[in-house]
Design an enzyme around this catalytic site. Structure first.
Site, PDB file in Angstrom:
ATOM      1  CG  ASP A 420      -2.037   1.210   1.291  1.00 59.60           C
ATOM      2  OD1 ASP A 420      -2.328   1.464   0.241  1.00 59.60           O
ATOM      3  OD2 ASP A 420      -2.460   1.499   2.198  1.00 59.60           O
ATOM      4  CD  GLU A 423      -0.134   5.238  -4.028  1.00 58.31           C
ATOM      5  OE1 GLU A 423       0.413   5.547  -3.007  1.00 58.31           O
ATOM      6  OE2 GLU A 423      -0.832   4.232  -4.491  1.00 58.31           O
ATOM      7  CG  ASP A 498      -8.286   4.523  -0.033  1.00 58.98           C
ATOM      8  OD1 ASP A 498      -8.094   3.503  -0.233  1.00 58.98           O
ATOM      9  OD2 ASP A 498      -7.393   5.226   0.235  1.00 58.98           O
TER      10      ASP A 498
HETATM   11  O1  MIG Z   1      -3.851   6.402   4.471  1.00 65.22           O
HETATM   12  O2  MIG Z   1      -3.552   1.254   5.330  1.00 65.22           O
HETATM   13  O3  MIG Z   1      -5.901   2.202   0.337  1.00 65.22           O
HETATM   14  O4  MIG Z   1      -7.041   0.195   1.707  1.00 65.22           O
HETATM   15  O5  MIG Z   1      -7.024   0.417   4.397  1.00 65.22           O
HETATM   16  C1  MIG Z   1      -4.563   5.133   4.298  1.00 65.22           C
HETATM   17  C2  MIG Z   1      -4.831   1.880   5.922  1.00 65.22           C
HETATM   18  C3  MIG Z   1      -3.647   3.904   4.071  1.00 65.22           C
HETATM   19  C4  MIG Z   1      -5.033   3.095   2.258  1.00 65.22           C
HETATM   20  C5  MIG Z   1      -5.504   1.976   1.522  1.00 65.22           C
HETATM   21  C6  MIG Z   1      -6.404   1.324   2.355  1.00 65.22           C
HETATM   22  C7  MIG Z   1      -5.917   0.877   3.750  1.00 65.22           C
HETATM   23  C8  MIG Z   1      -5.369   2.051   4.483  1.00 65.22           C
HETATM   24  N1  MIG Z   1      -4.409   2.965   3.331  1.00 65.22           N
END
Ligand code: MIG
Length: 822
Positions: A420, A423, A498
């Site tokens: 996650d 980017e 999201d």
């Molecule tokens: O700033 O890890 O897209 O699926 O639950 C949010 C927490 C960070 C973004 C991900 C989301 C995840 C969440 N993350």
């Protein structure tokens, strides 16, 4: 495109206009066996045939060296077959057995033509290929990245555009401007957002049924203008670095995707459990909460194969650690869940907390594996753990090291990794990414962040996949990532980030996943039920109706939202969702066979109608319905309080899954789809392999395999692929692939199970043929020529049991001629 330069420190600030300068006259400097090298002023241009239907074009401005190395490219050695490079007065033709590139030299303009004389990807005669100098010559501008480059193509009025990777909005991208720059956008993904988490600068064009493709390989910022600026032109530009693009001659979408995924890599076969239902939530904060979720699934007989641990399992968000208070015994918990058939997937973010007491941070620093500021210091920014350093994944040593860190998770029994924030996303100044002048030292091939931005997620996923493969060589890696670039399909599956619990996003999932599939990324899914905002029982149920057909099927939500586990809204929703998730489990043999097809040919699993019917322009905007393989058409409801919708059925006979009613396409039909019964249509003569419903994949009962089939005059076929479901024995021949065909005439339905290819023996004794849609009881049934007696006729379903066999089997069903309408 950038207004001026990314690097304020190098420039005397002044406003400069962008004056696009098309390339002028080209001189041939080298004629190779499959291509040609030209000089245009200080620029080098190359055109080469890589395959009969694939050409590569490179523009290297300002004396830059010719270089095609790219993290997106999987195949670098090509055999184009016989190629003729023909020199004419003011042109060069590069001709393969299927197409040719026409290179006009004065001024330099390119055009492509297939064997049938169809022209495509033709340079705009006026603008062609060229540069956007950043400042007038003689200014004091110094920019290490060189001028932006662009190619303008003519757009015939009949040409339509699709693909472009991950997008909001509809399926068709004609008349749009597409930016390719990975970003963690604000949660409310609306049509006004352009770029999202993944960038795939790949275009599929259709002109009166014939397809061609273009892939611009540059991991910096890229833009496509798809006839937005001018209806007669499309342009493709790279903000920095070289303009390297590939042209695919098609002429079918399948041929384009096949070649594109040969170039950028294929989706590996997933472990079978990955095809089941997955459950996640940012908010399963303790081992006991996770146990409770698992208990509910089993107690309520709701299928589920995987549970996800979001960032709360970590010790202060330090990656590769466990919070020992909330998760005192990770290995014990995971073993307990495994015994109930659950796999556990843990999240990992790229930011490594800057903490002298944290071994992972120290190791990365001591080995010099982090990104640097342009002055050479370790680059820091804030994410969940606080101040973090960011691994430089462009450095192969950093990737190895990162992969190795997963030992801490795999040792506890973790089955897969969820990448996650890759980017990458940082919190300062606002959710943003690394500044363009951050350095990626690259272990000897330094590049600036602006040049490699779109690679960060791809290379984090690659590091993860390679790490998992090394640490657990007997298992297929399961890696899911939010960010990525072209070629990501080799390394990970992707979920679309999201989204929100909105009806608009139920709809949006459909074009979004279809365009991802058309861009080579087939293993995809949206957060079912929506991530942000509050779901309702109806919204969740409708989303599951669509979600069970996603190649990746996971319910996930944010911490501050209403719970949306399948039981969260009580009845009747839970009952509907149970039935739908059971249908998902039943479909696994079909889904797995589609993964096999995708692995071999790049064909998307969830695919737009235009993939199969490119000559039918009505399919081009049919983006609220889709195909799952060839055999199933799904038309979800994406509005509240609605039980009916219009469905477009392309040519051929289609049968409504629930009622068995027959429809003959092409036709628009009104479907009744009450909650829990999504509009699903089976294509005539396409046997659909199904398993019995089960709670999780490891529970797979051996018997029987059912083949559900609706015959109608004509022919069709599907394919069935099976293997052990994990590991690599299938690469050594332990697989079973066979064609399942059906030919129907007025008097006979003939079902053929071709002899299986491969040596795997599926663990079963019986196959059951379920024939629906016959008007009357058949007169007789023969199995391999002999009368068969193991069949029944009940409620208009013919049920025939045959012994499982790797050999060819042929079933002939003789119809009662007088009553037959087929
Ligand atoms: O700033 O890890 O897209 O699926 O639950 C949010 C927490 C960070 C973004 C991900 C989301 C995840 C969440 N993350």
């Amino acid at each position: 495109m950038r207004d001026d330069t990314h690097f304020r420190q190098f420039v005397v600030p002044r406003a400069t206009g962008h004056l696009y300068e098309p390339l002028g006259t080209a001189a041939v400097v080298e004629q190779g066996p499959a291509g040609v090298r030209l000089h245009v002023g200080a620029a080098t241009v190359e055109i080469a045939a890589l395959a009969p239907d694939l050409f590569r074009v490179g523009l290297f401005a300002d004396g830059r060296p010719v270089a095609y190395a790219s993290e997106a490219i999987a195949q670098t050695v090509w055999h184009a077959g016989p190629v003729a490079v023909e020199r004419q007065d003011s042109a060069v033709h590069v001709r393969t057995s299927a197409a040719r590139a026409l290179v006009q030299l004065d001024p330099l303009r390119l055009c492509f033509e297939d064997a049938a004389g169809r022209r495509f990807a033709e340079d705009d005669p006026e603008l062609g290929m060229g540069l956007l100098p950043l400042a007038p010559r003689g200014s004091r501008l110094v920019d290490p990245l060189g001028p932006p480059t662009r190619v303008y193509k003519r757009r015939p009025p009949t040409e339509r555009y699709f693909g472009c990777g991950e997008r909001t909005g509809g399926l068709e991208k004609t008349d749009s401007h597409q930016v390719f720059w990975n970003t963690d956008p604000p949660v409310e993904h609306t049509a006004s957002l352009n770029n999202l988490y993944v960038s795939i600068p790949f275009l599929l064009a259709l002109d009166r049924g014939a397809a061609w493709g273009l892939f611009l390989d540059n991991p910096g910022r890229v833009e496509f203008d798809l006839a937005r600026e001018h209806p007669g032109r499309a342009w493709f530009g790279a903000d920095c670095g070289d303009l390297v693009y590939y042209v695919f001659a098609g002429p079918t979408p399948a041929a384009v995707l096949d070649r594109y995924t040969e170039l950028t890599g294929r989706t590996p076969l997933p472990p079978l459990w990955a095809l089941g239902n997955h459950q996640s939530r940012w908010g399963y904060k303790t081992a006991d909460e996770v146990r409770a979720i698992a208990r509910e699934f089993r107690a309520r007989d709701l299928p589920c194969d995987a549970l996800y641990l979001d960032i709360d399992y970590m010790d202060g968000y330090r990656v590769f650690t466990w919070d020992r208070e909330r998760f005192p015994d990770p290995a014990g918990l995971i073993a307990e869940l495994a015994a109930q058939g659950f796999h556990v997937v843990t999240i990992v973010d790229p930011g490594v907390k800057v903490d002298e007491g944290y071994a992972v941070y120290r190791e990365g620093r001591d080995a010099d594996l982090y990104c640097k500021t342009f002055l050479g210091a370790e680059y820091h920014n804030v994410v969940w753990p606080g101040t973090c350093a960011f691994p430089d994944f462009t450095n192969p040593r950093a990737r190895d090291w990162w992969g190795e860190q997963h030992r801490a998770l795999l040792d506890a029994g973790v089955a897969g990794i969820w990448c996650d924030m890759d980017e990458p996303t940082v919190f300062i100044p606002t959710p943003a990414t690394l500044p363009p002048d951050v350095a990626h030292p690259g272990g000897g091939t330094p590049r600036l962040h602006a040049q490699v931005h779109n690679l960060y997620g791809l290379l984090m996923a690659r590091a993860t996949r390679e790490g998992l493969a090394r640490l657990r060589p007997d298992r297929r890696p399961f890696v899911i990532t939010r960010s990525g670039y072209a070629g990501l399909q080799r390394d990970a599956l992707h979920w679309t980030g999201d989204n929100s619990s909105w009806w608009e996003h139920v709809w949006m999932s459909m074009p979004q996943l279809q365009n991802l599939g058309l861009s080579g990324l087939a293993w995809v899914g949206t957060d079912i039920g929506g991530y942000a905002g509050h779901a309702t029982g109806e919204l969740l149920t409708r989303w599951v109706e669509l979600g069970i057909f996603q190649p990746f099927c996971r319910n996930h939500a944010a911490w501050n939202t209403r719970p949306q586990e399948p039981w969260a809204f009580g009845e009747p929703y839970e009952g509907h969702i149970r039935k739908l998730l059971q249908l998902r489990q039943r479909l696994i043999p079909y889904l797995y066979s589609l993964f096999d097809e995708c692995h071999r040919t790049g064909a998307p699993i969830l695919r737009p109608l235009l993939f199969a019917y490119p000559d039918d322009a009505t399919t081009y905007n049919a983006d609220d319905e889709f195909l799952l393989g060839d055999a199933l058409l799904v038309a979800p409801i994406a509005r509240p309080g609605v039980e009916h919708r219009v469905v477009y059925l392309p040519r051929g006979a289609w049968f409504h899954y629930w009622s068995g009613q027959r429809f003959d396409g092409p036709a628009h039909v009104l479907a009744r789809a009450p909650l829990g019964e999504p509009a699903i249509y089976l294509r005539a003569n396409h046997p659909l392999p199904l398993w019995p419903a089960m709670r999780h994949v490891a529970e797979r009962p051996p018997d029987p395999l059912s083949l559900l089939l609706f015959p109608a005059a004509g022919e069709g076929a599907t394919s069935l692929y099976e293997d052990a479901g994990d590991g690599y024995e299938h690469e050594r021949g332990a697989y079973a692939r066979r064609r399942l065909a059906c030919a129907t005439t007025a008097t006979t339905v003939t079902v053929t199970l071709d002899a299986q290819e491969g040596a795997y023996q599926p663990p079963r004794t019986q196959v059951e043929l379920l024939l629906r849609g016959l008007p009357t009881r058949p007169r007789a049934v023969r199995l391999d020529g002999a009368p068969a007696d193991a069949w029944t006729w009940d409620a208009a379903i013919l049920r025939l049991t045959l012994p499982a066999s790797p050999r060819a089997q042929r079933i002939a069903i003789e119809l009662d001629h007088s009553a037959n309408q087929a």
